[in-house]
Design a protein around this motif. Structure first.
Motif, PDB file in Angstrom:
ATOM      1  N   TRP A  10      -9.639 -21.807  33.271  1.00  0.00           N
ATOM      2  CA  TRP A  10     -10.083 -20.620  32.537  1.00  0.00           C
ATOM      3  C   TRP A  10      -9.281 -20.398  31.259  1.00  0.00           C
ATOM      4  CZ3 TRP A  10     -14.492 -18.078  33.243  1.00  0.00           C
ATOM      5  CH2 TRP A  10     -15.160 -18.270  34.452  1.00  0.00           C
ATOM      6  N   LYS A  11      -8.070 -20.945  31.181  1.00  0.00           N
ATOM      7  CA  LYS A  11      -7.269 -20.834  29.961  1.00  0.00           C
ATOM      8  C   LYS A  11      -7.900 -21.601  28.800  1.00  0.00           C
ATOM      9  CE  LYS A  11      -3.007 -20.668  32.686  1.00  0.00           C
ATOM     10  NZ  LYS A  11      -1.756 -21.399  33.029  1.00  0.00           N
ATOM     11  N   LEU A  12      -8.820 -22.529  29.118  1.00  0.00           N
ATOM     12  CA  LEU A  12      -9.429 -23.393  28.106  1.00  0.00           C
ATOM     13  C   LEU A  12     -10.828 -22.967  27.690  1.00  0.00           C
ATOM     14  CD1 LEU A  12      -8.491 -26.901  29.581  1.00  0.00           C
ATOM     15  CD2 LEU A  12      -7.201 -25.525  27.923  1.00  0.00           C
ATOM     16  N   VAL A  13     -11.373 -21.936  28.314  1.00  0.00           N
ATOM     17  CA  VAL A  13     -12.760 -21.569  28.012  1.00  0.00           C
ATOM     18  C   VAL A  13     -12.905 -21.173  26.544  1.00  0.00           C
ATOM     19  CG1 VAL A  13     -14.617 -19.921  28.470  1.00  0.00           C
ATOM     20  CG2 VAL A  13     -13.329 -20.909  30.372  1.00  0.00           C
ATOM     21  N   ASN A  14     -13.842 -21.801  25.879  1.00  0.00           N
ATOM     22  CA  ASN A  14     -14.139 -21.506  24.477  1.00  0.00           C
ATOM     23  C   ASN A  14     -15.193 -20.403  24.437  1.00  0.00           C
ATOM     24  OD1 ASN A  14     -14.701 -21.445  21.774  1.00  0.00           O
ATOM     25  ND2 ASN A  14     -15.411 -23.562  21.627  1.00  0.00           N
ATOM     26  N   TRP A  15     -14.723 -19.160  24.504  1.00  0.00           N
ATOM     27  CA  TRP A  15     -15.662 -18.036  24.538  1.00  0.00           C
ATOM     28  C   TRP A  15     -16.494 -17.952  23.263  1.00  0.00           C
ATOM     29  CZ3 TRP A  15     -16.836 -16.081  28.981  1.00  0.00           C
ATOM     30  CH2 TRP A  15     -15.894 -16.071  30.020  1.00  0.00           C
TER      31      TRP A  15
ATOM     32  N   PRO B 184      -8.476 -25.574  22.913  1.00  0.00           N
ATOM     33  CA  PRO B 184      -7.051 -25.476  23.248  1.00  0.00           C
ATOM     34  C   PRO B 184      -6.687 -24.051  23.664  1.00  0.00           C
ATOM     35  CG  PRO B 184      -7.354 -26.779  21.264  1.00  0.00           C
ATOM     36  CD  PRO B 184      -8.695 -26.197  21.595  1.00  0.00           C
ATOM     37  N   ALA B 185      -5.775 -23.944  24.610  1.00  0.00           N
ATOM     38  CA  ALA B 185      -5.360 -22.628  25.115  1.00  0.00           C
ATOM     39  C   ALA B 185      -4.937 -21.720  23.971  1.00  0.00           C
ATOM     40  CB  ALA B 185      -4.208 -22.792  26.103  1.00  0.00           C
TER      41      ALA B 185
END
Length: 230
Positions: A213-218, A112-113
């Motif tokens: 890109w707001k959702l990328v789970n870094w 999630p963002a």
């Protein structure tokens, strides 16, 4: 003698039933999403997630299980090993094992963002080394997503020289497969099949890639990067 024969028949029947149960057991299963279906909204809507995971991904799992009778070794191998020997299999395995692996990774590298964190110090340094900046990486990645003709995926991989590389594949191929041109270890993936975005973005794949890109789970991407470099 009759009792002995009856016991032998019973044992033989039990062995047959156990063997049949073993063969019929489905080795590949669909794991639940690691978040609620509406958790990625408004970037990816609930209905898209439900259809994408529950219908499309489930179909890849079902179809892959259907290939086990033809290729029994599939049941004994992890997905990564299947990818590395894909040239031994038919197109049905290629499409459905690829679809299962790709989607399994895709769900994990999203969050999630606001909950995905940031690139680790090590990954950030590697991004700066190989692309110049995170923005440059995002631009290259989005370009790969936009220019993939038809259905496919955009990838960030670590190649055999531990260099970060952006690439893309058609259909359900991925860089672990021994049949693709650019090979490496995936650490980031974007599904650019229309079913991944069309309900919300229609033909605007670029808008989908940018918003994604707001959702990328870094947190997960950092873990994959560490694993690939060790």
């Amino acid at each position: 003698m009759i009792v002995k024969t009856a016991k032998s028949l019973l044992v033989a029947t039990l062995i047959t039933l156990v063997a049949a149960a073993t063969v019929s057991a489905e080795p590949f299963t669909l794991a639940p999403l690691p978040y609620a279906a509406d958790a990625l909204a408004p970037v990816i809507d609930k209905e898209t997630m439900q259809i994408h995971h529950g219908k499309h991904h489930q179909a890849y799992v079902n179809n892959l299980n259907g290939q086990v009778a033809t290729f029994p070794d599939l049941a004994q191998l992890p997905l990564e090993a299947i990818m590395s020997r894909m040239s031994r299999y038919n197109d049905a395995v290629r499409n459905n094992a690829g679809g299962h692996y790709n989607h399994q990774l895709f769900w994990q590298i999203m969050a999630p963002a606001g909950q995905g964190g940031e690139p680790s110090v090590e990954l950030h340094a590697a991004i700066k080394r190989d692309f110049g900046s995170l923005v440059a990486l995002q631009n290259a990645f989005n370009q790969a997503a936009a220019t993939r003709f038809g259905s496919g995926w955009a990838w960030l991989i670590l190649d055999e020289n531990n260099k970060l590389v952006v690439t893309s594949t058609a259909n359900q191929d991925n860089p672990l497969m021994d049949v693709v041109e650019v090979q490496g270890t995936p650490i980031l993936a974007l599904d650019v099949w229309e079913h991944a975005y069309y309900l919300q973005y229609q033909n605007k794949r670029g808008d989908y890639a940018t918003a994604w890109w707001k959702l990328v789970n870094w947190h997960k991407v950092n873990e994959l990067h560490r694993s690939a470099t060790n």
